[in-house]
Design a protein around this motif. Sequence first.
Motif, PDB file in Angstrom:
ATOM      1  N   ARG A  84     -33.826  14.612 -25.617  1.00 17.89           N
ATOM      2  CA  ARG A  84     -34.011  15.393 -26.840  1.00 17.89           C
ATOM      3  C   ARG A  84     -34.515  14.546 -28.002  1.00 17.89           C
ATOM      4  NH1 ARG A  84     -29.344  19.962 -27.432  1.00 17.89           N
ATOM      5  NH2 ARG A  84     -30.033  21.227 -25.692  1.00 17.89           N
ATOM      6  N   MET A  85     -34.282  13.243 -27.949  1.00 14.80           N
ATOM      7  CA  MET A  85     -34.819  12.373 -29.010  1.00 14.80           C
ATOM      8  C   MET A  85     -36.338  12.319 -28.946  1.00 14.80           C
ATOM      9  SD  MET A  85     -32.250   9.205 -28.907  1.00 14.80           S
ATOM     10  CE  MET A  85     -31.398   8.847 -30.406  1.00 14.80           C
ATOM     11  N   LEU A  86     -36.868  12.492 -27.747  1.00 15.79           N
ATOM     12  CA  LEU A  86     -38.316  12.425 -27.563  1.00 15.79           C
ATOM     13  C   LEU A  86     -38.988  13.790 -27.610  1.00 15.79           C
ATOM     14  CD1 LEU A  86     -38.315   9.824 -24.671  1.00 15.79           C
ATOM     15  CD2 LEU A  86     -38.779   9.418 -27.101  1.00 15.79           C
ATOM     16  N   TRP A  87     -38.325  14.812 -27.094  1.00 19.28           N
ATOM     17  CA  TRP A  87     -38.957  16.127 -27.017  1.00 19.28           C
ATOM     18  C   TRP A  87     -37.902  17.213 -27.171  1.00 19.28           C
ATOM     19  CZ3 TRP A  87     -43.445  18.158 -27.681  1.00 19.28           C
ATOM     20  CH2 TRP A  87     -43.728  19.438 -27.223  1.00 19.28           C
ATOM     21  N   ASN A  88     -37.970  17.952 -28.278  1.00 18.81           N
ATOM     22  CA  ASN A  88     -37.002  19.019 -28.499  1.00 18.81           C
ATOM     23  C   ASN A  88     -37.590  20.078 -29.434  1.00 18.81           C
ATOM     24  OD1 ASN A  88     -34.726  20.538 -28.504  1.00 18.81           O
ATOM     25  ND2 ASN A  88     -33.382  18.971 -29.329  1.00 18.81           N
ATOM     26  N   PRO A  89     -38.613  20.788 -28.994  1.00 18.42           N
ATOM     27  CA  PRO A  89     -39.244  21.783 -29.876  1.00 18.42           C
ATOM     28  C   PRO A  89     -38.296  22.924 -30.252  1.00 18.42           C
ATOM     29  CG  PRO A  89     -40.102  21.971 -27.649  1.00 18.42           C
ATOM     30  CD  PRO A  89     -39.249  20.737 -27.681  1.00 18.42           C
ATOM     31  N   ARG A  90     -37.375  23.272 -29.357  1.00 16.71           N
ATOM     32  CA  ARG A  90     -36.433  24.362 -29.662  1.00 16.71           C
ATOM     33  C   ARG A  90     -35.536  23.982 -30.841  1.00 16.71           C
ATOM     34  NH1 ARG A  90     -34.633  28.991 -27.087  1.00 16.71           N
ATOM     35  NH2 ARG A  90     -32.414  29.409 -27.223  1.00 16.71           N
ATOM     36  N   TRP A  91     -35.090  22.729 -30.893  1.00 14.77           N
ATOM     37  CA  TRP A  91     -34.254  22.288 -32.002  1.00 14.77           C
ATOM     38  C   TRP A  91     -35.069  22.249 -33.297  1.00 14.77           C
ATOM     39  CZ3 TRP A  91     -29.553  22.294 -33.457  1.00 14.77           C
ATOM     40  CH2 TRP A  91     -29.143  21.534 -34.551  1.00 14.77           C
ATOM     41  N   ASN A  92     -36.315  21.829 -33.225  1.00 18.47           N
ATOM     42  CA  ASN A  92     -37.175  21.839 -34.418  1.00 18.47           C
ATOM     43  C   ASN A  92     -37.329  23.256 -34.950  1.00 18.47           C
ATOM     44  OD1 ASN A  92     -37.541  19.089 -34.318  1.00 18.47           O
ATOM     45  ND2 ASN A  92     -39.485  19.209 -33.241  1.00 18.47           N
ATOM     46  N   GLU A  93     -37.490  24.210 -34.041  1.00 15.53           N
ATOM     47  CA  GLU A  93     -37.600  25.606 -34.458  1.00 15.53           C
ATOM     48  C   GLU A  93     -36.280  26.083 -35.075  1.00 15.53           C
ATOM     49  OE1 GLU A  93     -39.872  29.219 -32.516  1.00 15.53           O
ATOM     50  OE2 GLU A  93     -37.924  28.918 -31.538  1.00 15.53           O
ATOM     51  N   SER A  94     -35.162  25.639 -34.525  1.00 15.90           N
ATOM     52  CA  SER A  94     -33.857  26.001 -35.093  1.00 15.90           C
ATOM     53  C   SER A  94     -33.689  25.424 -36.494  1.00 15.90           C
ATOM     54  CB  SER A  94     -32.725  25.535 -34.178  1.00 15.90           C
ATOM     55  OG  SER A  94     -32.762  26.240 -32.955  1.00 15.90           O
ATOM     56  N   LEU A  95     -34.182  24.220 -36.721  1.00  9.52           N
ATOM     57  CA  LEU A  95     -34.134  23.636 -38.071  1.00  9.52           C
ATOM     58  C   LEU A  95     -35.002  24.444 -39.037  1.00  9.52           C
ATOM     59  CD1 LEU A  95     -34.271  19.808 -37.310  1.00  9.52           C
ATOM     60  CD2 LEU A  95     -32.303  21.148 -38.093  1.00  9.52           C
ATOM     61  N   ALA A 112     -21.048  44.030 -32.550  1.00 12.45           N
ATOM     62  CA  ALA A 112     -20.983  42.872 -31.657  1.00 12.45           C
ATOM     63  C   ALA A 112     -21.923  41.774 -32.144  1.00 12.45           C
ATOM     64  CB  ALA A 112     -21.327  43.293 -30.237  1.00 12.45           C
ATOM     65  N   TRP A 113     -21.542  41.096 -33.221  1.00 13.29           N
ATOM     66  CA  TRP A 113     -22.361  40.018 -33.765  1.00 13.29           C
ATOM     67  C   TRP A 113     -22.251  38.801 -32.849  1.00 13.29           C
ATOM     68  CZ3 TRP A 113     -25.675  40.963 -37.561  1.00 13.29           C
ATOM     69  CH2 TRP A 113     -25.428  42.028 -38.422  1.00 13.29           C
ATOM     70  N   ARG A 114     -23.411  38.174 -32.569  1.00 13.38           N
ATOM     71  CA  ARG A 114     -23.451  36.960 -31.753  1.00 13.38           C
ATOM     72  C   ARG A 114     -24.199  35.883 -32.519  1.00 13.38           C
ATOM     73  NH1 ARG A 114     -26.167  38.565 -26.281  1.00 13.38           N
ATOM     74  NH2 ARG A 114     -27.438  39.812 -27.676  1.00 13.38           N
ATOM     75  N   GLU A 115     -23.731  34.656 -32.370  1.00 12.44           N
ATOM     76  CA  GLU A 115     -24.413  33.543 -33.030  1.00 12.44           C
ATOM     77  C   GLU A 115     -25.741  33.300 -32.322  1.00 12.44           C
ATOM     78  OE1 GLU A 115     -23.769  28.897 -34.358  1.00 12.44           O
ATOM     79  OE2 GLU A 115     -22.120  29.991 -33.440  1.00 12.44           O
ATOM     80  N   PHE A 116     -26.791  33.109 -33.111  1.00  8.09           N
ATOM     81  CA  PHE A 116     -28.110  32.842 -32.564  1.00  8.09           C
ATOM     82  C   PHE A 116     -28.244  31.353 -32.308  1.00  8.09           C
ATOM     83  CE2 PHE A 116     -32.772  32.175 -33.246  1.00  8.09           C
ATOM     84  CZ  PHE A 116     -33.174  32.782 -32.073  1.00  8.09           C
ATOM     85  N   ARG A 117     -28.556  31.002 -31.081  1.00  2.39           N
ATOM     86  CA  ARG A 117     -28.721  29.616 -30.649  1.00  2.39           C
ATOM     87  C   ARG A 117     -27.528  28.731 -31.032  1.00  2.39           C
ATOM     88  NH1 ARG A 117     -35.070  28.410 -31.882  1.00  2.39           N
ATOM     89  NH2 ARG A 117     -35.878  30.002 -30.486  1.00  2.39           N
ATOM     90  N   PRO A 118     -26.361  29.042 -30.500  1.00  3.66           N
ATOM     91  CA  PRO A 118     -25.208  28.179 -30.808  1.00  3.66           C
ATOM     92  C   PRO A 118     -25.426  26.786 -30.234  1.00  3.66           C
ATOM     93  CG  PRO A 118     -24.668  29.717 -29.055  1.00  3.66           C
ATOM     94  CD  PRO A 118     -26.037  30.089 -29.559  1.00  3.66           C
ATOM     95  N   ARG A 119     -24.839  25.817 -30.889  1.00  2.71           N
ATOM     96  CA  ARG A 119     -24.957  24.445 -30.404  1.00  2.71           C
ATOM     97  C   ARG A 119     -24.141  24.284 -29.131  1.00  2.71           C
ATOM     98  NH1 ARG A 119     -24.587  20.544 -35.680  1.00  2.71           N
ATOM     99  NH2 ARG A 119     -26.463  21.337 -36.664  1.00  2.71           N
ATOM    100  N   PRO A 120     -24.637  23.474 -28.195  1.00 11.02           N
ATOM    101  CA  PRO A 120     -23.873  23.255 -26.968  1.00 11.02           C
ATOM    102  C   PRO A 120     -22.595  22.462 -27.274  1.00 11.02           C
ATOM    103  CG  PRO A 120     -25.821  21.863 -27.011  1.00 11.02           C
ATOM    104  CD  PRO A 120     -25.911  22.763 -28.204  1.00 11.02           C
ATOM    105  N   HIS A 121     -21.556  22.724 -26.495  1.00  8.60           N
ATOM    106  CA  HIS A 121     -20.290  22.015 -26.703  1.00  8.60           C
ATOM    107  C   HIS A 121     -20.403  20.550 -26.281  1.00  8.60           C
ATOM    108  CE1 HIS A 121     -18.134  25.565 -27.904  1.00  8.60           C
ATOM    109  NE2 HIS A 121     -18.601  26.215 -26.847  1.00  8.60           N
ATOM    110  N   ARG A 122     -21.175  20.299 -25.238  1.00  4.11           N
ATOM    111  CA  ARG A 122     -21.328  18.931 -24.733  1.00  4.11           C
ATOM    112  C   ARG A 122     -22.756  18.695 -24.283  1.00  4.11           C
ATOM    113  NH1 ARG A 122     -15.813  18.697 -21.457  1.00  4.11           N
ATOM    114  NH2 ARG A 122     -14.512  18.446 -23.292  1.00  4.11           N
ATOM    115  N   LEU A 123     -23.193  17.449 -24.443  1.00  7.15           N
ATOM    116  CA  LEU A 123     -24.499  17.031 -23.950  1.00  7.15           C
ATOM    117  C   LEU A 123     -24.323  15.732 -23.180  1.00  7.15           C
ATOM    118  CD1 LEU A 123     -26.761  17.587 -27.080  1.00  7.15           C
ATOM    119  CD2 LEU A 123     -26.760  18.926 -24.999  1.00  7.15           C
ATOM    120  N   THR A 124     -25.035  15.598 -22.085  1.00 12.35           N
ATOM    121  CA  THR A 124     -24.993  14.353 -21.332  1.00 12.35           C
ATOM    122  C   THR A 124     -25.835  13.307 -22.059  1.00 12.35           C
ATOM    123  OG1 THR A 124     -26.924  14.896 -20.006  1.00 12.35           O
ATOM    124  CG2 THR A 124     -24.769  15.635 -19.162  1.00 12.35           C
ATOM    125  N   PRO A 125     -25.565  12.027 -21.822  1.00 13.25           N
ATOM    126  CA  PRO A 125     -26.398  10.992 -22.457  1.00 13.25           C
ATOM    127  C   PRO A 125     -27.881  11.133 -22.109  1.00 13.25           C
ATOM    128  CG  PRO A 125     -24.389  10.021 -21.590  1.00 13.25           C
ATOM    129  CD  PRO A 125     -24.421  11.452 -21.118  1.00 13.25           C
TER     130      PRO A 125
END
Length: 145
Positions: free
Chosen positions: A61-72, A42-55
Amino acid sequence: MPNPLQLLLPALIPSWNFFDVIAPSPRVEFAVTSSAEAAPEAWREFRPRPHRLTPGTMAARMLWNPRWNESLFLVSCAERLIDNPTAHSEDEIFKRIAADLARQPETVEGWLAFRLVFVAREDQAILREVLFEASPRALAEIDVR
């Protein structure tokens, strides 16, 4: 002695040649099994990207997104594992996956494995190629600090 302006100029005016190669990024997939010998199914993708984001979410996220930095950072570790495997890159990926699993409300026990999958589109087909699969590690032994 070099001119200080010559040293500062590359930092002020970016080079558009910073990519050696344009290629798909590896996706990190993980599975938890009951033993080290059990084949992960049962392989699962780790931290899949969200399908949609609100404006509003995008603006925040442009100002604060440590989780995305860790994903990079994880993508960098994954790329290094493909090009030049090191224990450090493998350890970092294991640590991040185990930390996310430890935050879940239900207790996850067993053995953790991950693999790196490249996904590419060729005509109408989507091709998936597994380029690396790590040996399972006991979740209890992974330091998540």
